[in-house]
Structure formats: structure tokens, C-alpha cells
Design a protein around this motif. Structure first.
Motif, PDB file in Angstrom:
ATOM      1  N   LYS A   1       0.866  -1.296   0.062  1.00 28.60           N
ATOM      2  CA  LYS A   1       0.043   0.020  -0.066  1.00 28.60           C
ATOM      3  C   LYS A   1       0.851   1.381   0.021  1.00 28.60           C
ATOM      4  O   LYS A   1       0.533   2.410  -0.533  1.00 28.60           O
ATOM      5  N   PHE A   2       1.967   1.431   0.890  1.00 26.61           N
ATOM      6  CA  PHE A   2       2.917   2.388   0.953  1.00 26.61           C
ATOM      7  C   PHE A   2       3.908   2.453  -0.292  1.00 26.61           C
ATOM      8  O   PHE A   2       4.653   3.416  -0.416  1.00 26.61           O
ATOM      9  N   GLY A   3       3.759   1.411  -1.426  1.00 22.49           N
ATOM     10  CA  GLY A   3       4.535   1.712  -2.583  1.00 22.49           C
ATOM     11  C   GLY A   3       5.852   1.042  -2.540  1.00 22.49           C
ATOM     12  O   GLY A   3       6.817   1.083  -3.203  1.00 22.49           O
ATOM     13  N   TRP A   4       5.998   0.130  -1.304  1.00 19.81           N
ATOM     14  CA  TRP A   4       7.472  -0.678  -1.566  1.00 19.81           C
ATOM     15  C   TRP A   4       7.316  -1.905  -2.464  1.00 19.81           C
ATOM     16  O   TRP A   4       6.294  -2.623  -2.543  1.00 19.81           O
ATOM     17  N   ILE A   5       8.374  -2.210  -2.787  1.00 17.72           N
ATOM     18  CA  ILE A   5       8.384  -3.285  -3.941  1.00 17.72           C
ATOM     19  C   ILE A   5       9.154  -4.366  -3.721  1.00 17.72           C
ATOM     20  O   ILE A   5      10.342  -4.031  -3.197  1.00 17.72           O
ATOM     21  N   TRP A   6       8.827  -5.491  -4.040  1.00 12.96           N
ATOM     22  CA  TRP A   6       9.430  -6.851  -3.805  1.00 12.96           C
ATOM     23  C   TRP A   6      10.830  -6.989  -4.696  1.00 12.96           C
ATOM     24  O   TRP A   6      10.578  -6.830  -5.736  1.00 12.96           O
ATOM     25  N   ASN A   7      11.842  -7.285  -4.143  1.00 14.33           N
ATOM     26  CA  ASN A   7      13.042  -7.393  -4.919  1.00 14.33           C
ATOM     27  C   ASN A   7      13.675  -8.877  -4.556  1.00 14.33           C
ATOM     28  O   ASN A   7      14.225  -8.937  -3.525  1.00 14.33           O
ATOM     29  N   GLU A   8      13.574  -9.661  -5.450  1.00 16.48           N
ATOM     30  CA  GLU A   8      13.831 -11.048  -5.237  1.00 16.48           C
ATOM     31  C   GLU A   8      15.284 -11.201  -5.148  1.00 16.48           C
ATOM     32  O   GLU A   8      15.764 -12.008  -4.507  1.00 16.48           O
ATOM     33  N   ASP A   9      16.031 -10.531  -5.862  1.00 13.98           N
ATOM     34  CA  ASP A   9      17.391 -10.373  -5.689  1.00 13.98           C
ATOM     35  C   ASP A   9      18.220 -10.238  -4.163  1.00 13.98           C
ATOM     36  O   ASP A   9      18.857 -10.840  -4.082  1.00 13.98           O
ATOM     37  N   CYS A  10      17.658  -9.522  -3.670  1.00  9.42           N
ATOM     38  CA  CYS A  10      17.979  -9.096  -2.350  1.00  9.42           C
ATOM     39  C   CYS A  10      16.974  -9.535  -1.213  1.00  9.42           C
ATOM     40  O   CYS A  10      17.184  -9.404  -0.224  1.00  9.42           O
ATOM     41  N   ASN A  11      16.015 -10.372  -1.709  1.00  5.25           N
ATOM     42  CA  ASN A  11      15.021 -10.592  -0.765  1.00  5.25           C
ATOM     43  C   ASN A  11      14.546  -9.698   0.305  1.00  5.25           C
ATOM     44  O   ASN A  11      14.541 -10.209   1.541  1.00  5.25           O
ATOM     45  N   SER A  12      14.261  -8.690  -0.137  1.00  3.16           N
ATOM     46  CA  SER A  12      13.597  -7.677   0.637  1.00  3.16           C
ATOM     47  C   SER A  12      12.826  -6.711  -0.191  1.00  3.16           C
ATOM     48  O   SER A  12      12.554  -6.933  -1.268  1.00  3.16           O
ATOM     49  N   TYR A  13      11.901  -6.011   0.605  1.00  2.00           N
ATOM     50  CA  TYR A  13      11.036  -4.876   0.006  1.00  2.00           C
ATOM     51  C   TYR A  13      12.080  -3.545  -0.293  1.00  2.00           C
ATOM     52  O   TYR A  13      12.923  -3.204   0.576  1.00  2.00           O
ATOM     53  N   GLU A  14      11.685  -2.602  -1.396  1.00  2.00           N
ATOM     54  CA  GLU A  14      12.479  -1.541  -1.468  1.00  2.00           C
ATOM     55  C   GLU A  14      11.771  -0.448  -1.870  1.00  2.00           C
ATOM     56  O   GLU A  14      10.750  -0.659  -2.175  1.00  2.00           O
ATOM     57  N   LYS A  15      12.374   0.640  -1.644  1.00  2.00           N
ATOM     58  CA  LYS A  15      11.652   1.910  -1.889  1.00  2.00           C
ATOM     59  C   LYS A  15      12.815   2.997  -2.133  1.00  2.00           C
ATOM     60  O   LYS A  15      13.946   2.789  -1.523  1.00  2.00           O
ATOM     61  N   TYR A  16      12.451   3.860  -2.976  1.00  2.00           N
ATOM     62  CA  TYR A  16      13.512   4.785  -3.529  1.00  2.00           C
ATOM     63  C   TYR A  16      12.838   6.239  -3.571  1.00  2.00           C
ATOM     64  O   TYR A  16      12.485   6.802  -4.196  1.00  2.00           O
ATOM     65  N   PRO A  17      13.014   6.598  -1.999  1.00  2.00           N
ATOM     66  CA  PRO A  17      12.418   8.293  -1.560  1.00  2.00           C
ATOM     67  C   PRO A  17      13.441   9.214  -2.474  1.00  2.00           C
ATOM     68  O   PRO A  17      14.712   8.858  -2.598  1.00  2.00           O
ATOM     69  N   ASN A  18      12.832  10.000  -2.884  1.00  2.00           N
ATOM     70  CA  ASN A  18      13.718  11.032  -3.635  1.00  2.00           C
ATOM     71  C   ASN A  18      14.254  10.614  -4.869  1.00  2.00           C
ATOM     72  O   ASN A  18      15.330  11.282  -5.330  1.00  2.00           O
ATOM     73  N   GLY A  19      13.954   9.425  -5.285  1.00  2.00           N
ATOM     74  CA  GLY A  19      14.798   8.970  -6.668  1.00  2.00           C
ATOM     75  C   GLY A  19      16.398   8.307  -6.367  1.00  2.00           C
ATOM     76  O   GLY A  19      16.787   7.935  -7.394  1.00  2.00           O
ATOM     77  N   ASP A  20      16.766   8.646  -5.069  1.00  2.00           N
ATOM     78  CA  ASP A  20      18.371   8.396  -5.368  1.00  2.00           C
ATOM     79  C   ASP A  20      18.816   7.627  -3.985  1.00  2.00           C
ATOM     80  O   ASP A  20      19.943   7.196  -4.040  1.00  2.00           O
ATOM     81  N   VAL A  21      17.893   7.336  -3.087  1.00  2.00           N
ATOM     82  CA  VAL A  21      18.473   6.516  -1.903  1.00  2.00           C
ATOM     83  C   VAL A  21      17.531   5.325  -1.975  1.00  2.00           C
ATOM     84  O   VAL A  21      16.283   5.084  -2.115  1.00  2.00           O
ATOM     85  N   ARG A  22      18.115   4.127  -1.881  1.00  2.00           N
ATOM     86  CA  ARG A  22      17.477   3.061  -1.722  1.00  2.00           C
ATOM     87  C   ARG A  22      17.152   2.618  -0.253  1.00  2.00           C
ATOM     88  O   ARG A  22      18.213   2.279   0.278  1.00  2.00           O
ATOM     89  N   MET A  23      16.098   2.278   0.003  1.00  2.00           N
ATOM     90  CA  MET A  23      15.820   1.542   1.375  1.00  2.00           C
ATOM     91  C   MET A  23      15.433   0.207   1.263  1.00  2.00           C
ATOM     92  O   MET A  23      14.668   0.049   0.276  1.00  2.00           O
ATOM     93  N   ASN A  24      15.845  -0.516   2.181  1.00  2.00           N
ATOM     94  CA  ASN A  24      15.261  -2.034   2.064  1.00  2.00           C
ATOM     95  C   ASN A  24      14.702  -2.554   3.289  1.00  2.00           C
ATOM     96  O   ASN A  24      15.191  -2.140   4.261  1.00  2.00           O
ATOM     97  N   LEU A  25      13.630  -3.317   3.181  1.00  2.00           N
ATOM     98  CA  LEU A  25      12.968  -3.651   4.447  1.00  2.00           C
ATOM     99  C   LEU A  25      13.193  -5.315   4.284  1.00  2.00           C
ATOM    100  O   LEU A  25      12.784  -5.914   3.188  1.00  2.00           O
TER     101      LEU A  25
END
Length: 114
Positions: free
Chosen positions: A45-69
Motif C-alpha cells: 500500500k505504501f509503494g514498497w516493491i519486492w526485490n527477489e535478488d536481495c530478498n527484501s522490499y525496497e523503496k527509492y525516496p527522492n529517486g536516489d536513495v534505496r531503502m530495504n526492508l
């Protein structure tokens, strides 16, 4: 959960047990206001996307920083980290409001439903 953990705009379960945003801090002073567990549904709902390669959810706030959960099965919590730097940002994120507050602290932007 205490009132000082919440900000206006945080999502919690209201007195009827339904998800609702805090509109006044006075609302949080009732024991009927409960935290919402952080789940995959809320991350999406908050726009996090599943990334299979790193086995985590990720988000790119401001387009330049990658956060992973990443979910931690043992504790039932999530951990936030920077995949590129291999650095942990926060540990033991259990609830939606905790993620919202952390995201705001790091980006100065609200985590909103997409």
C-alpha cells in the motif's frame, strides 16, 4: 504504544478496530487506539516493491536513495537496511506507525498510501 510514539497522519486501529489515520493527538490517548502490525499488504500500500535478488522490499525516496526492508521470521519484525552499503538503519520494526515515523525521520517526507 504510547501517545508520544504517534504523529498526525500515522495509521492505527481506531476504537472500532478499523485502520484510521490519527488526525488529532488527543485520539491517541485512549487505550482503544492500537498499533497496526506491519505486513506485506501495508508495505505494498505504501509503494514498497519486492526485490527477489536481495530478498527484501525496497523503496527509492527522492529517486536516489534505496531503502530495504526484510522480514525477520524469528522475531516477527522487519529490519531496515541499506543494501548498497550493507548497513543496518533500524531493527525491530513491528508496526505501521514505526515505519511511518522512521521513513519521515530519514526523508522528511510522509509515507503515504499509493
Amino acid at each position: 504504544m504510547t501517545a508520544n510514539e504517534l504523529r498526525i497522519g500515522n495509521w492505527v486501529y481506531n476504537h472500532a478496530g478499523r485502520p484510521a489515520q490519527v488526525t488529532r493527538i488527543e485520539e491517541t490517548k485512549t487505550p482503544l487506539c492500537q498499533p497496526i502490525p506491519l505486513t506485506e499488504e501495508w508495505l505494498l500500500k505504501f509503494g514498497w516493491i519486492w526485490n527477489e535478488d536481495c530478498n527484501s522490499y525496497e523503496k527509492y525516496p527522492n529517486g536516489d536513495v534505496r531503502m530495504n526492508l526484510q522480514f525477520r521470521d524469528v522475531s516477527g519484525s522487519y529490519v531496515m537496511f541499506n543494501y548498497i552499503l550493507k548497513a543496518m538503519i533500524a531493527d525491530k520494526i513491528y508496526y505501521v506507525h514505526q515505519l511511518q515515523n522512521l521513513y519521515f525521520a530519514l526523508t522528511n517526507e510522509e509515507l503515504t498510501i499509493q
